[in-house]
Design an enzyme around this catalytic site. Structure first.
Site, PDB file in Angstrom:
ATOM      1  N   THR A  32       0.832  -1.201   0.000  1.00  0.00           N
ATOM      2  CA  THR A  32       0.000   0.000   0.000  1.00  0.00           C
ATOM      3  C   THR A  32       0.864   1.248   0.000  1.00  0.00           C
ATOM      4  O   THR A  32       2.006   1.220   0.479  1.00  0.00           O
ATOM      5  CB  THR A  32      -0.931   0.029   1.233  1.00  0.00           C
ATOM      6  OG1 THR A  32      -1.833   1.148   1.117  1.00  0.00           O
ATOM      7  CG2 THR A  32      -0.166   0.180   2.544  1.00  0.00           C
ATOM      8  N   ASP A  84      -7.636  -4.033  -0.289  1.00  0.00           N
ATOM      9  CA  ASP A  84      -8.537  -3.160  -1.039  1.00  0.00           C
ATOM     10  C   ASP A  84      -9.802  -3.022  -0.215  1.00  0.00           C
ATOM     11  O   ASP A  84     -10.351  -4.009   0.276  1.00  0.00           O
ATOM     12  CB  ASP A  84      -8.837  -3.687  -2.444  1.00  0.00           C
ATOM     13  CG  ASP A  84      -9.317  -2.551  -3.329  1.00  0.00           C
ATOM     14  OD1 ASP A  84      -8.544  -1.591  -3.542  1.00  0.00           O
ATOM     15  OD2 ASP A  84     -10.479  -2.583  -3.790  1.00  0.00           O
ATOM     16  N   SER A  85     -10.214  -1.802  -0.035  1.00  0.00           N
ATOM     17  CA  SER A  85     -11.302  -1.557   0.916  1.00  0.00           C
ATOM     18  C   SER A  85     -12.116  -0.359   0.476  1.00  0.00           C
ATOM     19  O   SER A  85     -11.729   0.373  -0.440  1.00  0.00           O
ATOM     20  CB  SER A  85     -10.722  -1.329   2.314  1.00  0.00           C
ATOM     21  OG  SER A  85      -9.615  -0.453   2.275  1.00  0.00           O
ATOM     22  N   ASP A 136     -14.099   7.724   7.998  1.00  0.00           N
ATOM     23  CA  ASP A 136     -14.393   7.392   9.400  1.00  0.00           C
ATOM     24  C   ASP A 136     -15.295   8.414  10.093  1.00  0.00           C
ATOM     25  O   ASP A 136     -16.127   8.051  10.922  1.00  0.00           O
ATOM     26  CB  ASP A 136     -13.094   7.256  10.211  1.00  0.00           C
ATOM     27  CG  ASP A 136     -12.438   5.896  10.027  1.00  0.00           C
ATOM     28  OD1 ASP A 136     -13.101   4.976   9.513  1.00  0.00           O
ATOM     29  OD2 ASP A 136     -11.264   5.767  10.394  1.00  0.00           O
ATOM     30  N   HIS A 187     -13.870  -3.611   9.545  1.00  0.00           N
ATOM     31  CA  HIS A 187     -13.663  -4.464   8.368  1.00  0.00           C
ATOM     32  C   HIS A 187     -12.208  -4.943   8.291  1.00  0.00           C
ATOM     33  O   HIS A 187     -11.942  -6.113   8.061  1.00  0.00           O
ATOM     34  CB  HIS A 187     -14.058  -3.678   7.114  1.00  0.00           C
ATOM     35  CG  HIS A 187     -13.443  -2.306   7.030  1.00  0.00           C
ATOM     36  ND1 HIS A 187     -13.458  -1.414   8.080  1.00  0.00           N
ATOM     37  CD2 HIS A 187     -12.759  -1.681   6.028  1.00  0.00           C
ATOM     38  CE1 HIS A 187     -12.821  -0.318   7.725  1.00  0.00           C
ATOM     39  NE2 HIS A 187     -12.397  -0.451   6.489  1.00  0.00           N
TER      40      HIS A 187
END
Ligand code: ITT
Length: 200
Positions: free
Chosen positions: A13, A74-75, A160, A185
């Site tokens: 990342t 991946d989110s 958030d 998650h």
């Protein structure tokens, strides 16, 4: 000197918030490096239609250049009233070069007329674990919740400050890091990945 009692992994990342969270969640038994150790690696085009596709693309791009385990995240956020958007486009919701403030502002704007249950959504995270240029496993985690009508809180990152997990009255940006990781998650997906790596 390298601490041989610790396992090393590369988190594929360029998002420093993800690196911080993964380090916090995995704890002291791991040395978590990120793409800052591979400065020449080209940016991966996230052309996949699912979180899983994109996590695999990112893991496969980095793995040939790193000896050992590579994990890619991946989110993103899915909102029911928007048919699952921003979804895989969460980082680019307001445009390819948009920053997160613009992405949050666009989300609030799109939901301006939306009330109650319709503001339901979820964060999703898919982690792809690769070694020697091949994806070995994927892990996924999600957390259900609601999108607030205005930003609240200063912790966390990304969306958030707009997300209240189900059962809470605070946004993720009003949680401590540990509170967020215990139900997020990423915390859920990473718990599975860590259990898998431990039993090898
Ligand atoms: P890498 O691809 O380099 O990992 P990225 O930020 O581009 O970094 P994604 O493509 O997976 O990562 O985009 C995910 C976006 O979803 C991210 O930029 C955040 O805006 C949002 N997101 C993911 N997890 C989040 C979390 O825990 N809290 C808030 N927002 C989150």
């Amino acid at each position: 000197m390298t601490d041989v009692s610790k396992q090393r992994l590369l988190l594929a990342t360029r998002n420093a918030h993800k690196t911080r969270e993964v380090r916090e969640i995995l704890g002291g038994g791991w040395i978590v490096e990120d793409l800052s150790v591979l400065p020449g690696l080209a940016e991966v085009e996230e052309t996949g239609e699912t979180f899983e596709d994109n996590a695999k693309l990112k893991a496969l791009a980095a793995s040939p250049h790193y000896e050992g385990w590579v994990l890619a995240d991946d989110s993103g956020l899915e909102v029911d009233a928007l048919g699952g958007a921003p979804g895989v486009r969460s980082a680019r919701f307001a445009g390819d070069n948009a920053d997160m403030a613009a992405n949050r502002a666009l989300l609030l704007e799109k939901l301006r007329e939306v009330r109650g249950q319709e503001r339901r959504g979820r964060f999703r995270c898919v982690l792809a674990l690769a070694k020697d240029g091949e994806v070995v496993r994927t892990f996924s985690g999600s957390v259900e919740g609601f999108i607030t009508p205005a930003e609240r809180g200063s912790g966390g990152f990304g969306y958030d400050s707009l997300f209240i997990p189900e059962g809470s009255c605070r946004t993720f940006a009003e949680f401590t890091s540990q509170q967020k990781h215990s139900c997020s998650h990423r915390g859920r997906a990473l718990a599975q990945a860590a259990a898998f790596l431990r039993q090898l």
